[in-house]
Write a protein that holds these residues in place. Structure first.
Motif, PDB file in Angstrom:
ATOM      1  N   GLY A 186      -9.484  36.416 -75.436  1.00  0.00           N
ATOM      2  CA  GLY A 186      -8.878  36.748 -76.713  1.00  0.00           C
ATOM      3  C   GLY A 186      -9.927  36.969 -77.787  1.00  0.00           C
ATOM      4  O   GLY A 186     -11.041  36.451 -77.708  1.00  0.00           O
ATOM      5  N   ILE A 187      -9.570  37.745 -78.780  1.00  0.00           N
ATOM      6  CA  ILE A 187     -10.511  38.073 -79.850  1.00  0.00           C
ATOM      7  C   ILE A 187     -10.903  36.814 -80.623  1.00  0.00           C
ATOM      8  O   ILE A 187     -12.078  36.573 -80.884  1.00  0.00           O
ATOM      9  N   THR A 188      -9.924  36.007 -80.992  1.00  0.00           N
ATOM     10  CA  THR A 188     -10.211  34.798 -81.761  1.00  0.00           C
ATOM     11  C   THR A 188     -11.102  33.850 -80.976  1.00  0.00           C
ATOM     12  O   THR A 188     -12.042  33.264 -81.525  1.00  0.00           O
ATOM     13  N   THR A 189     -10.847  33.719 -79.706  1.00  0.00           N
ATOM     14  CA  THR A 189     -11.649  32.849 -78.860  1.00  0.00           C
ATOM     15  C   THR A 189     -13.087  33.335 -78.786  1.00  0.00           C
ATOM     16  O   THR A 189     -14.024  32.537 -78.891  1.00  0.00           O
ATOM     17  N   VAL A 190     -13.279  34.641 -78.616  1.00  0.00           N
ATOM     18  CA  VAL A 190     -14.632  35.197 -78.529  1.00  0.00           C
ATOM     19  C   VAL A 190     -15.376  34.984 -79.848  1.00  0.00           C
ATOM     20  O   VAL A 190     -16.551  34.627 -79.861  1.00  0.00           O
ATOM     21  N   VAL A 191     -14.682  35.197 -80.980  1.00  0.00           N
ATOM     22  CA  VAL A 191     -15.312  34.989 -82.288  1.00  0.00           C
ATOM     23  C   VAL A 191     -15.767  33.534 -82.420  1.00  0.00           C
ATOM     24  O   VAL A 191     -16.901  33.265 -82.833  1.00  0.00           O
ATOM     25  N   LEU A 192     -14.911  32.597 -82.068  1.00  0.00           N
ATOM     26  CA  LEU A 192     -15.265  31.178 -82.183  1.00  0.00           C
ATOM     27  C   LEU A 192     -16.389  30.789 -81.226  1.00  0.00           C
ATOM     28  O   LEU A 192     -17.307  30.054 -81.601  1.00  0.00           O
ATOM     29  N   ILE A 193     -16.321  31.278 -80.002  1.00  0.00           N
ATOM     30  CA  ILE A 193     -17.358  30.951 -79.020  1.00  0.00           C
ATOM     31  C   ILE A 193     -18.719  31.453 -79.492  1.00  0.00           C
ATOM     32  O   ILE A 193     -19.707  30.716 -79.492  1.00  0.00           O
ATOM     33  N   LEU A 194     -18.775  32.712 -79.912  1.00  0.00           N
ATOM     34  CA  LEU A 194     -20.055  33.265 -80.357  1.00  0.00           C
ATOM     35  C   LEU A 194     -20.537  32.589 -81.634  1.00  0.00           C
ATOM     36  O   LEU A 194     -21.733  32.332 -81.800  1.00  0.00           O
ATOM     37  N   GLY A 195     -19.621  32.292 -82.538  1.00  0.00           N
ATOM     38  CA  GLY A 195     -20.000  31.615 -83.773  1.00  0.00           C
ATOM     39  C   GLY A 195     -20.516  30.207 -83.533  1.00  0.00           C
ATOM     40  O   GLY A 195     -21.478  29.768 -84.164  1.00  0.00           O
ATOM     41  N   LEU A 196     -19.877  29.487 -82.616  1.00  0.00           N
ATOM     42  CA  LEU A 196     -20.279  28.107 -82.334  1.00  0.00           C
ATOM     43  C   LEU A 196     -21.560  28.007 -81.515  1.00  0.00           C
ATOM     44  O   LEU A 196     -22.193  26.949 -81.491  1.00  0.00           O
ATOM     45  N   THR A 197     -21.937  29.088 -80.842  1.00  0.00           N
ATOM     46  CA  THR A 197     -23.156  29.039 -80.027  1.00  0.00           C
ATOM     47  C   THR A 197     -24.327  29.787 -80.660  1.00  0.00           C
ATOM     48  O   THR A 197     -25.446  29.655 -80.188  1.00  0.00           O
ATOM     49  N   GLY A 198     -24.083  30.552 -81.729  1.00  0.00           N
ATOM     50  CA  GLY A 198     -25.142  31.399 -82.263  1.00  0.00           C
ATOM     51  C   GLY A 198     -25.746  30.977 -83.584  1.00  0.00           C
ATOM     52  O   GLY A 198     -26.449  31.753 -84.212  1.00  0.00           O
ATOM     53  N   TRP A 199     -25.521  29.766 -84.020  1.00  0.00           N
ATOM     54  CA  TRP A 199     -25.970  29.326 -85.336  1.00  0.00           C
ATOM     55  C   TRP A 199     -27.376  28.769 -85.358  1.00  0.00           C
ATOM     56  O   TRP A 199     -27.977  28.607 -86.418  1.00  0.00           O
ATOM     57  N   SER A 200     -27.955  28.468 -84.221  1.00  0.00           N
ATOM     58  CA  SER A 200     -29.180  27.666 -84.187  1.00  0.00           C
ATOM     59  C   SER A 200     -30.401  28.366 -84.779  1.00  0.00           C
ATOM     60  O   SER A 200     -31.219  27.720 -85.439  1.00  0.00           O
ATOM     61  N   GLY A 201     -30.555  29.657 -84.570  1.00  0.00           N
ATOM     62  CA  GLY A 201     -31.706  30.354 -85.143  1.00  0.00           C
ATOM     63  C   GLY A 201     -31.677  30.373 -86.662  1.00  0.00           C
ATOM     64  O   GLY A 201     -32.698  30.165 -87.328  1.00  0.00           O
ATOM     65  N   LEU A 202     -30.507  30.601 -87.212  1.00  0.00           N
ATOM     66  CA  LEU A 202     -30.348  30.599 -88.664  1.00  0.00           C
ATOM     67  C   LEU A 202     -30.556  29.191 -89.218  1.00  0.00           C
ATOM     68  O   LEU A 202     -31.156  29.020 -90.280  1.00  0.00           O
ATOM     69  N   TYR A 203     -30.062  28.202 -88.516  1.00  0.00           N
ATOM     70  CA  TYR A 203     -30.252  26.808 -88.930  1.00  0.00           C
ATOM     71  C   TYR A 203     -31.733  26.512 -89.123  1.00  0.00           C
ATOM     72  O   TYR A 203     -32.138  25.927 -90.128  1.00  0.00           O
ATOM     73  N   ARG A 204     -32.531  26.921 -88.170  1.00  0.00           N
ATOM     74  CA  ARG A 204     -33.967  26.628 -88.220  1.00  0.00           C
ATOM     75  C   ARG A 204     -34.623  27.278 -89.430  1.00  0.00           C
ATOM     76  O   ARG A 204     -35.442  26.662 -90.120  1.00  0.00           O
ATOM     77  N   GLN A 205     -34.267  28.546 -89.702  1.00  0.00           N
ATOM     78  CA  GLN A 205     -34.865  29.242 -90.838  1.00  0.00           C
ATOM     79  C   GLN A 205     -34.414  28.648 -92.176  1.00  0.00           C
ATOM     80  O   GLN A 205     -35.217  28.469 -93.086  1.00  0.00           O
ATOM     81  N   VAL A 206     -33.118  28.370 -92.297  1.00  0.00           N
ATOM     82  CA  VAL A 206     -32.605  27.811 -93.548  1.00  0.00           C
ATOM     83  C   VAL A 206     -33.187  26.423 -93.781  1.00  0.00           C
ATOM     84  O   VAL A 206     -33.559  26.078 -94.909  1.00  0.00           O
ATOM     85  N   ARG A 207     -33.287  25.637 -92.742  1.00  0.00           N
ATOM     86  CA  ARG A 207     -33.876  24.301 -92.866  1.00  0.00           C
ATOM     87  C   ARG A 207     -35.293  24.384 -93.401  1.00  0.00           C
ATOM     88  O   ARG A 207     -35.668  23.656 -94.328  1.00  0.00           O
ATOM     89  N   SER A 208     -36.103  25.267 -92.839  1.00  0.00           N
ATOM     90  CA  SER A 208     -37.488  25.376 -93.298  1.00  0.00           C
ATOM     91  C   SER A 208     -37.569  25.889 -94.734  1.00  0.00           C
ATOM     92  O   SER A 208     -38.417  25.439 -95.513  1.00  0.00           O
ATOM     93  N   GLU A 209     -36.679  26.799 -95.119  1.00  0.00           N
ATOM     94  CA  GLU A 209     -36.663  27.290 -96.501  1.00  0.00           C
ATOM     95  C   GLU A 209     -36.255  26.181 -97.474  1.00  0.00           C
ATOM     96  O   GLU A 209     -36.803  26.075 -98.564  1.00  0.00           O
ATOM     97  N   PHE A 210     -35.284  25.365 -97.087  1.00  0.00           N
ATOM     98  CA  PHE A 210     -34.868  24.266 -97.961  1.00  0.00           C
ATOM     99  C   PHE A 210     -35.959  23.216 -98.091  1.00  0.00           C
ATOM    100  O   PHE A 210     -36.149  22.645 -99.173  1.00  0.00           O
ATOM    101  N   ILE A 211     -36.677  22.948 -97.018  1.00  0.00           N
ATOM    102  CA  ILE A 211     -37.794  22.009 -97.100  1.00  0.00           C
ATOM    103  C   ILE A 211     -38.835  22.541 -98.079  1.00  0.00           C
ATOM    104  O   ILE A 211     -39.391  21.794 -98.889  1.00  0.00           O
TER     105      ILE A 211
END
Length: 186
Positions: A83-108
């Motif tokens: 399903g479309i909603t399922t795919v959106v949630l799956i990709l969103g829940l698994t694809g955040w880590s690269g952005l997390y790392r960059q935002v974390r370093s910018e906030f530091i």
């Protein structure tokens, strides 16, 4: 009269490709939005607060990074179905880590700058410093990363749909079109 021809059932391939574009871009944009929200919030909290909060969020990040991304996506897709909603949630829940790392370093980097310290000195709350002072100054990183996520998530949706783990078979997607075309070529 059909510019790209017809499939084995006589349906117009061009109109299917246009409809598949709509679904693939929808999934890519909304999954990138979900991943951006998760990665930005977690990265902001880890970078601003540090300490035990930062350590805990870094542990979560390391758990997600230790598992190969495509295997994690396949596992979630097998469990939660199609399903479309399922795919959106799956990709969103698994694809955040690269952005997390960059935002974390910018906030530091930004949390000890003078404008943030000045805001603290005049009585700005923690939430005000995070969302009104630092986040607008790191939004360029977030926007660039989000645009890259859209492209990656479109590719992931096509792969999942091609393998039968993405959108439902009765919905037109580039992946389902490729799966149909493969059987016609054989």
């Amino acid at each position: 009269t059909l510019p790209l021809g017809a499939d084995r059932l006589g349906r117009d391939v061009l109109s299917k490709a246009v409809k598949g574009t709509e679904i693939s871009v929808f999934v890519g944009v909304f999954a990138a939005f979900v991943a951006t929200c998760i990665g930005t919030l977690l990265g902001a909290f880890a970078g601003f607060f540090g300490g035990k909060i930062g350590d805990f969020l870094e542990w979560i990040y390391n758990v997600f990074e230790a598992i190969p991304g495509i295997l994690l996506i396949f596992a979630f897709a097998a469990v939660f179905g199609r399903g479309i909603t399922t795919v959106v949630l799956i990709l969103g829940l698994t694809g955040w880590s690269g952005l997390y790392r960059q935002v974390r370093s910018e906030f530091i980097k930004h949390r000890s700058r003078e404008y943030v310290r000045s805001a603290e000195a005049i009585g700005a709350s923690v939430w005000s410093r995070i969302f009104s002072h630092i986040l607008p100054n790191v939004s360029h990183v977030v926007l660039v990363r989000m645009s890259l996520l859209v492209v990656g998530f479109i590719k992931a949706e096509v792969i999942l749909s091609y393998l039968g783990l993405g959108v439902r078979v009765d919905q037109v997607s580039w992946g389902t079109m490729l799966a149909e075309a493969q059987s016609e070529l054989i």
